[in-house]
Scaffold this active site. Structure first.
Site, PDB file in Angstrom:
ATOM      1  N   TYR A 109      -1.773   0.173  10.202  1.00  0.00           N
ATOM      2  CA  TYR A 109      -2.138  -0.067   8.951  1.00  0.00           C
ATOM      3  C   TYR A 109      -1.292   0.042   7.793  1.00  0.00           C
ATOM      4  O   TYR A 109      -0.201  -1.449   6.803  1.00  0.00           O
ATOM      5  CB  TYR A 109      -3.439   0.253   8.624  1.00  0.00           C
ATOM      6  CG  TYR A 109      -3.642  -0.462   6.804  1.00  0.00           C
ATOM      7  CD1 TYR A 109      -3.672  -1.502   6.908  1.00  0.00           C
ATOM      8  CD2 TYR A 109      -3.715   0.475   6.219  1.00  0.00           C
ATOM      9  CE1 TYR A 109      -3.464  -2.236   5.258  1.00  0.00           C
ATOM     10  CE2 TYR A 109      -3.606   0.731   3.941  1.00  0.00           C
ATOM     11  CZ  TYR A 109      -3.358  -0.629   4.286  1.00  0.00           C
ATOM     12  OH  TYR A 109      -3.451  -1.552   2.912  1.00  0.00           O
ATOM     13  N   THR A 131       1.281  -1.365   0.618  1.00  0.00           N
ATOM     14  CA  THR A 131      -0.304   0.603   0.286  1.00  0.00           C
ATOM     15  C   THR A 131       0.495   1.114  -0.241  1.00  0.00           C
ATOM     16  O   THR A 131       1.752   1.064   0.563  1.00  0.00           O
ATOM     17  CB  THR A 131      -0.900   0.023   1.496  1.00  0.00           C
ATOM     18  OG1 THR A 131      -1.601   1.836   1.306  1.00  0.00           O
ATOM     19  CG2 THR A 131      -0.195  -0.235   2.622  1.00  0.00           C
TER      20      THR A 131
END
Length: 339
Positions: free
Chosen positions: A141, A117
């Site tokens: 995250y 990501t």
């Protein structure tokens, strides 16, 4: 040889499964169905229900299906949620990636495509952001994914394993043929939630952050069509099977759109309107996130075919319009988690 797709009953993983079918590549899906939908898996692609951290199951699946490559999508994906539940994210994303890789090393599989990501770059990355930019995740995250990247890098250095890590920017849209799309009622991607608002499936949406240091005060993102992203994974697979080197690559178009511009695109494509609320910015979200995507084009020869915001919105709307009338459940309220 086949590809094992972890999380292949989910949003991005199911598009990868369809892309492999379209390319004539055999595949098998491993998914615990905690968020995935068995109906998202293409006909003819075997579905194994279970946990990616179950080493015996992974080894058996690789052996039974002649797997030589693993595309690892299974993960939790919300930066704000990870701030509230860091231990859950480190368990699901980092610890389970470690366990999966241990099983891969013990198996016949020798290639890994890892779903990462742009959140690894942090809250204020350079714009556009190259792969060489410093990594300073602003959320658990992002850090859980960065740690997984490190584990994969070090594992490949110690064992007969090659990999491509793909750092996604903002994934949106749906399969142009209408075979799969975003099925999760709680999906928090802006384009998905705006499309649902435009179709009356929820009561408008919230803009998280207004008055940010951007041209119109709202967050700016690089939106990539999910089918272009699936094609990037197929290109990565071919690169590895040809004996290509390990790579870490951005997946985006190099063009950013603000939240307000996305809202206007949804209104333009639908010809309708919906209520928009203002709310505070969310923890862990960057102000601007735009990819320098030159490396993936150069190394993989990837050429996106759907790099147009209105096209992404139209495909998302078409999916939402066809999918939700067939369901008994409803999308989650839009005001909770959209950015």
């Amino acid at each position: 040889m086949a590809v094992l797709i972890t999380g292949g009953a989910g949003y991005i993983g199911s598009h990868m499964a369809h892309a492999l079918r379209d390319a004539g590549e055999p595949a098998v899906v491993l998914d615990d169905l905690s968020t995935g939908d068995r109906n998202a898996v293409p006909d003819g692609v075997p579905l194994v229900i279970g946990d990616v951290a179950d080493a015996n199951l992974v080894l058996r699946t690789i052996e039974d299906h002649g797997v030589d490559a693993v595309a690892h999508f299974a993960a939790r994906i919300s930066a704000p949620d990870s701030v509230r539940d860091p231990l859950g994210y480190y368990a699901a994303n980092t610890a389970k990636t470690r366990d999966l890789l241990a099983a891969v090393v013990a198996s016949r599989a020798r290639h890994v495509i890892f779903s990462s990501t742009a959140a690894v770059y942090g809250r204020e990355p350079p714009t556009p952001t190259p792969e060489t930019a410093p990594c300073a995740p602003a959320s658990p995250y992002g850090l859980s994914k960065l740690m997984s990247e490190w584990i994969l890098r070090d594992t490949a250095a110690a064992h007969d394993l090659t990999y491509v890590t793909l750092r996604y920017f903002n994934v949106a849209g749906a399969d142009p043929a209408g075979r799969t799309g975003q099925r999760a009622p709680e999906a928090a991607n802006l384009i998905t939630v705006a499309a649902r608002a435009a179709l009356g499936l929820n009561e408008g949406l919230s803009i998280f952050g207004d008055g940010l240091p951007t041209p119109d005060g709202t967050g700016v993102r690089d939106y990539i069509h999910v089918s272009d992203l699936a094609d990037a994974h197929v290109a990565a697979l071919r690169h590895l099977r040809r004996g290509g080197e390990n790579l870490t690559l951005n997946c985006g178009y190099g063009r950013g759109y603000s939240v307000k511009e996305v809202v206007e695109a949804v209104r333009r494509v639908t010809g309708g309107d919906f209520p928009v609320r203002r709310d505070a910015s969310r923890p862990g979200d960057p102000y601007v996130s735009i990819a320098d995507a030159s490396l993936i084009r150069d190394r993989l020869g990837w050429r996106p075919e759907r790099a147009d915001l209105d096209r992404i919105v139209a495909d998302a709307l078409r999916w939402e319009r066809s999918w939700w009338p067939t369901q008994t459940r409803r999308p989650a309220p839009a005001g909770r988690r959209v950015g």
